[in-house]
Design a protein around this motif. Sequence first.
Motif, mmCIF file in Angstrom:
data_model
loop_
_atom_site.group_PDB
_atom_site.id
_atom_site.type_symbol
_atom_site.label_atom_id
_atom_site.label_comp_id
_atom_site.label_asym_id
_atom_site.label_seq_id
_atom_site.Cartn_x
_atom_site.Cartn_y
_atom_site.Cartn_z
ATOM 1 N N TRP A 1 2.229 1.743 -3.384
ATOM 2 C CA TRP A 1 1.149 2.244 -4.240
ATOM 3 C C TRP A 1 0.937 3.743 -4.025
ATOM 4 N N MET B 1 -0.344 -5.328 -4.662
ATOM 5 C CA MET B 1 0.325 -4.695 -5.801
ATOM 6 C C MET B 1 1.515 -5.509 -6.303
ATOM 7 N N HIS C 1 0.839 -1.203 0.000
ATOM 8 C CA HIS C 1 0.000 0.000 0.000
ATOM 9 C C HIS C 1 0.874 1.253 0.000
ATOM 10 N N SER D 1 -4.364 -2.233 -3.493
ATOM 11 C CA SER D 1 -2.954 -1.908 -3.260
ATOM 12 C C SER D 1 -2.214 -2.933 -2.406
#
Length: 167
Positions: free
Chosen positions: A53, A78, A50, A75
Amino acid sequence: MITPAYCQTMARYNTWQNDQMAEAMARLSPEALSQDRGAFFGSILGTANHLLWADAMWLSRLTDLPKPDVAVTDSPSMTPTLAAWQAERFRMDGRLRLWAEDLGALDLTGDLTWFSGSTGREERRPMSVIVMHIFNHQIHHRGQIHAMLTAAGEDPGATDLFLMPQA
């Protein structure tokens, strides 16, 4: 409110902290990294993803870097592995440092306007507040990761800014 020197220091701090965090993460198994630990983004790797991201999203708003291919809700996934995360994190930290090194004082003035997927509307905020938010967001989520790594028995290293190597 803030200066290019502040941004350069915080970008270096970000790299230092991410490097230390990656070393501690590498001492855990893939299962331990992906274990849901009750954090907002679930696991250690999910939270690290996250953060990656968010840095990519903010830099896409400040530079010509493309937006992430996934939404904020996705996220945490990711990157699928620590190795993939480390490679992307290395690239992102370099981009962030280059952005900070190229800043002039005027770049930190005025407002930034963008469409926020999180709020579903156009947002407008002072550039200095946005830049401070980026660095504070990093510190916030690294603090979560630090706590999860510590609970998993790993020492993520020092986090105090004054202890950062001067290199």
